[in-house]
Design a protein around this motif. Structure first.
Motif, short mmCIF file in Angstrom:
data_model
loop_
_atom_site.label_atom_id
_atom_site.label_comp_id
_atom_site.label_asym_id
_atom_site.label_seq_id
_atom_site.Cartn_x
_atom_site.Cartn_y
_atom_site.Cartn_z
N TYR A 276 0.82 -1.21 0.00
CA TYR A 276 0.00 0.00 0.00
C TYR A 276 0.86 1.26 0.00
N SER A 277 2.05 1.19 0.58
CA SER A 277 2.93 2.36 0.64
C SER A 277 3.25 2.88 -0.75
N ALA A 278 3.37 1.99 -1.73
CA ALA A 278 3.61 2.40 -3.11
C ALA A 278 2.30 2.69 -3.84
N PHE A 279 1.30 1.86 -3.59
CA PHE A 279 0.02 2.01 -4.28
C PHE A 279 -0.61 3.36 -3.96
N ARG A 280 -0.46 3.83 -2.72
CA ARG A 280 -1.07 5.11 -2.38
C ARG A 280 -0.39 6.28 -3.09
N LEU A 281 0.88 6.11 -3.48
CA LEU A 281 1.55 7.15 -4.27
C LEU A 281 0.94 7.24 -5.66
N VAL A 292 0.32 8.98 -15.83
CA VAL A 292 0.99 7.83 -15.21
C VAL A 292 1.26 6.77 -16.27
N LEU A 293 2.49 6.28 -16.30
CA LEU A 293 2.87 5.19 -17.18
C LEU A 293 3.49 4.08 -16.35
N LEU A 294 3.02 2.86 -16.54
CA LEU A 294 3.49 1.70 -15.79
C LEU A 294 4.17 0.73 -16.75
N LEU A 295 5.41 0.37 -16.45
CA LEU A 295 6.17 -0.61 -17.24
C LEU A 295 6.41 -1.82 -16.35
N ASN A 296 5.67 -2.90 -16.63
CA ASN A 296 5.78 -4.10 -15.80
C ASN A 296 5.22 -5.29 -16.56
N VAL A 297 5.80 -6.45 -16.33
CA VAL A 297 5.29 -7.68 -16.94
C VAL A 297 4.44 -8.42 -15.91
N PRO A 299 0.28 -9.07 -13.97
CA PRO A 299 -0.77 -8.29 -13.31
C PRO A 299 -0.22 -7.37 -12.23
N THR A 300 -0.87 -6.24 -12.05
CA THR A 300 -0.51 -5.31 -10.99
C THR A 300 -1.78 -4.80 -10.32
N ARG A 301 -1.60 -4.24 -9.16
CA ARG A 301 -2.73 -3.69 -8.42
C ARG A 301 -3.34 -2.48 -9.12
N ALA A 302 -2.57 -1.90 -10.05
CA ALA A 302 -3.05 -0.71 -10.75
C ALA A 302 -3.89 -1.03 -11.97
N ASP A 303 -3.93 -2.30 -12.38
CA ASP A 303 -4.55 -2.65 -13.67
C ASP A 303 -6.00 -2.16 -13.83
N PRO A 304 -6.83 -2.22 -12.77
CA PRO A 304 -8.23 -1.79 -12.99
C PRO A 304 -8.43 -0.27 -12.97
N LEU A 305 -7.39 0.48 -12.65
CA LEU A 305 -7.58 1.91 -12.41
C LEU A 305 -7.56 2.71 -13.71
N PRO A 306 -8.57 3.54 -13.93
CA PRO A 306 -8.53 4.44 -15.08
C PRO A 306 -7.43 5.48 -14.87
N GLY A 307 -6.81 5.87 -15.95
CA GLY A 307 -5.76 6.88 -15.86
C GLY A 307 -4.37 6.32 -15.80
#
Length: 353
Positions: A276-281, A292-297, A299-307
């Motif tokens: 959560y310490s990173a997710f809240r950022l 916001v741009l995410l580079l990762n191979v 699933p991530t916790r951010a996947d459902p988030l718009p934006g």
């Protein structure tokens, strides 16, 4: 008290679909376009250090690579009772064996590519969840300690310092020597591991997996020598990293929020954002309407988030070309940058290749 290990919600993992494939060329162009305006804040996770031989917690499917992972929680480590001492014996034996591989790890090509962007101030601030110090190693020839402290925030602390429960701080290598002196049989075991090239499975925090039946109760955890001088007996020693169930220091939390507020865009690299310490950022950046741009191979916790724009491709495949695209002729004009883009290892753990 019920504290669980942070993870990606099962609903996200079960609903994950293959991200639309993207060519290397298209990925480089998109990431470079995102970074080129500058004033970027970057958050990195365990995936960034995999090519340095440090295993990530989670694999490409978003689940723990070690299904039997049982970390020691903060309240267990600092428990003053005999039960707490037993937890410290277990932690320090495993960490004693696992520290050397993390200490000796070298920055990989991603560390150096990000270092080039930091050095040229495309990335103004870097926030890392990693405790291995590899971002610092990649810049150690060009930045002093004060610059590193100002430009790199270790969100979860560092494995390279140890402190007692009364606040006395020691270099980890010094404490490692104390552990060796107090436990000659385990020193011999570790020497044998190094001589034969064997290496127990090591987590990103330096904790190793040992076979069933290992006796932890004979492992000696030395007392804090400063406390002894002050007539206090204190063997409650802890690395300067954040354990599961432990709160991040208010100053670190406040600084992480400020760095998100001061940036123009947020670049997330090699992280599932399970903690959560990173997710809240990320949430804070989205609330402030930051790109916001995410580079990762995987699933991530951010996947459902718009934006959140996500590119799913191995960092090692694209990041150096991204830097060349962003910096253009500066790469050859600035020897430091040119050297960084020719530096770095690629030695992922064999099991995770």
């Amino acid at each position: 008290m019920r504290i669980s290990v942070p993870t990606i919600p099962p609903a996200i993992i079960s609903s994950a679909t293959s991200t639309k494939t993207i060519s290397k060329t298209a990925a480089v162009e998109r990431i470079a376009a995102f970074l080129a305006p500058g004033n970027v804040a970057t958050v990195t996770g365990a995936g960034v250090s995999v090519d340095s031989g440090i295993r990530a917690y989670r694999g490409s499917k978003g689940i723990y690579l070690n299904p039997n992972y049982k970390p020691i929680f903060y309240h267990e480590l600092v428990d003053p009772s005999d039960k707490g001492f037993a937890f410290r014996q277990r932690y320090w034996l495993r960490s004693y064996l696992g520290y050397a591989p993390v200490r000796n790890a070298q920055p990989n090509t991603t560390h150096y590519a990000l270092a080039a962007l930091q050095y040229t101030k495309v990335i103004e601030k870097l926030i890392t969840q990693n405790v291995d110090g590899l971002h610092h190693k990649a810049l150690s020839d060009v930045w002093d300690a004060a610059t590193m402290r100002a430009r790199i925030l270790e969100l979860h602390g560092s494995l390279h310092k140890v402190h007692c429960s009364r606040g006395h701080v020691y270099e980890r290598d010094v404490f490692q020597d104390w552990l060796s002196a107090a436990n000659p049989q385990w020193k011999a075991y570790m020497d044998d591991l190094e001589a034969t090239g064997r290496r127990p499975r090591t987590n990103p925090d330096g904790d190793v997996v040992l076979e069933e039946g290992v006796r932890y109760d004979t492992f000696q955890v030395p007392e804090c020598p400063t406390c002894v001088i002050e007539n206090q007996h204190n063997s409650t020693m802890k690395p300067e990293l954040i354990f599961f169930g432990e709160s991040i220091k208010p100053a670190v939390k406040d600084r992480s929020y400020l760095e998100i507020e001061e940036c123009d865009r947020l670049f997330l690299v090699g992280t599932t954002l399970a903690t959560y310490s990173a997710f809240r950022l990320l949430r804070h950046a989205l609330e402030l309407k930051k790109p916001v741009l995410l580079l990762n191979v995987g699933p991530t916790r951010a996947d459902p988030l718009p934006g959140v724009e996500k590119i799913e491709i191995s960092t090692r495949e694209v990041i150096r070309d991204v830097v060349r695209a962003v910096l253009g002729s500066r790469v050859k004009e600035e020897p430091v940058v040119d050297k960084m883009l020719q530096s770095g290892i690629i030695k992922p753990p064999p099991e995770d290749v």
